[in-house]
Design a protein around this motif. Structure first.
Motif: not given
Lengths: 317, 317
Positions: B252, B255, B281, B284-285, B287-288, B291
């Protein structure tokens, strides 16, 4: 220095959109604000952003087509390289190519930047960080964002997501955050959540009517704390504790020259400053104590727009 | 490429000191290890470091005075610019000008680097991060250190303290850490502390003699977990949870393209990998998620020495 170049910056927030026009020295020559959404003008559109920039330029007596570049600071997630906002519910935008649409509308080069990163760069150039190389910025507003400047350059990370200090976990299995995760700094220390927590705590006392409580916003609870109300003080103390813990993590991870605190909630930083510093020191190495720099932002509402304008300027050259 | 240049690197740890000699391509031509302290050779001295480098060079059939540069990776706090170790109790060194003393002893340019940063750079150049630009490294050994590479350059921060991920708080008012603070990742997930916690938990069962428990080290508890022992598994699960939380904070905040986990404890990374990823996970957001790259280090004991050697090489040019 080239005194004939001018830049515009726009900072898009959840409730307000702020624009500035500045010169090469970062002097703000004119600024304007509008509601992000309003009954009169409706939801935010590219056309409305362009109109606000034109109106701001007019105030500064600068023809809009003589602007050298325009920077747009917006909430993420967004993609800087493609100039696209990915999905921002508060703007009702998904995969919106803000940069190209606005550039077409204005006929001027545009750069789109994450709001925390833009404000970090603004404070680095002209505000609390103007004498340092490395800066971490925490923006405490409706939500909590942030940004990082390293060796005078913004650091964005792989997904333009770096500096999301509002969403580092400060309480395991803590309060649910708007991001969907639990225990984020934002869930305790954003304006929205301070208000929510304070209303809950004040309701439990049975001393206030529901209407009285719902009439109190973050600033009202700040005033109560400044007046010495012990309950309000305990709420702000907890905000200071959590913010200090987050800052300690930033310091242990990044060892920046300065940690700058901005956003609307940072008006109350003096109220909780000692708690913030103590909470930070409790969780960093002792050798860092004497040189610890935590400071309030200096550019207020202009940080994001000014930072975005100067990032757009850099991109152009 | 200049095949005639050779570099040496030394990694000073709490128990072992490891040296390598390599060529321009980062190939390790010879390596040696010694005890940091031993009844035979006594405490670590500059002379003993120099002797180890000379012996390693001899193994590679390279005259020590034909080394182009020597890098020293050491625990902090230290000052890279002055080449001085500030205060490292385990080495019994305070304000020790390692760089200049070793350079005088060897007649070769020397660079002193924080061990976490040196290993991060080693993994970036030749290991798990060799295809990326931005890397965060967490080194789980006797203690927990770390390092940061941004755009291919090590990022040290104001006090050469950046990347101290082992000392970010993952549990408010948690276990006392060797650094004096409470709830650091290191207090839960270093080799020393995993052993300490596991011994406590196993002692409480009443199923083991004190001698049996004291004979078990971190690797023994790892073996028990691999054999399916539920108590050992629960201990490693907690290590995975805490490590994942720390990684989520790194992600966070920074990145990075990849988070690399090294050090002796990382031999057990496969055992806890799913827990680590899930715990990361959770914080964290979304969308991350797709990946997210968390990987084991690839250079083992050579990361710090190799990274330091190549930082010394860069400094020289």
């Amino acid at each position: 220095l080239d005194n004939t170049s001018y830049y515009a910056g726009v900072d898009i927030g959840g409730t307000k959109i702020a624009s500035i026009v500045c010169n090469e020295q970062g002097q703000v020559l004119a600024h304007l604000r509008d509601d992000t959404h309003s009954p009169v003008s409706g939801d935010l559109s590219i056309k409305r952003i362009a109109d606000l920039i034109r109106a701001t330029a007019a105030r500064a007596n600068i023809p809009p087509d003589s602007l050298s570049a325009v920077g747009v600071s917006a909430p993420g997630p967004l993609n800087v390289a493609s100039g696209t906002i990915i999905h921002v519910p508060v703007l009702k935008w998904t995969n919106m190519p803000v940069r190209d649409l606005l550039a077409a509308e204005l006929g001027v080069p545009v750069l789109l930047e994450n709001d925390g990163t833009a404000a970090a760069y603004g404070e680095y150039l002209f505000g609390a960080g103007k004498d340092v190389n490395n800066l971490a910025f925490i923006c405490m507003g409706t939500g909590i964002g942030g940004g990082i400047v390293i060796n005078g350059t913004v650091y964005r990370g792989r997904h333009d997501h770096a500096g999301e200090f509002g969403h580092i976990c400060v309480e395991k299995n803590g309060r649910l955050c708007a991001c969907g995760n639990k225990g984020c700094l934002e869930a305790y220390a954003s304006g929205t959540n301070i208000t929510k927590i304070a209303r809950e705590v004040f309701a439990q006392t049975g001393l206030y009517t529901e209407d009285a409580i719902n009439a109190m916003d973050c600033m009202a609870f700040e005033k109560l704390a400044r007046a010495g109300d012990p309950l309000a003080l305990s709420i702000w103390n907890e905000v200071g504790q959590k913010l200090g813990l987050a800052i300690s993590i930033v310091v242990q991870s990044l060892d920046p020259d300065i940690v700058v605190i901005g956003g609307g909630v940072s008006r109350a930083l003096d109220l909780i400053y000692d708690t913030v510093v103590q909470s930070t020191k409790n969780n960093i190495f002792a050798i860092l104590h004497s040189d610890l720099k935590i400071a309030a932002a200096q550019l207020g509402d202009h940080a994001g727009a000014l930072g975005a304008a100067f990032l757009a300027r850099g991109e152009r050259t």
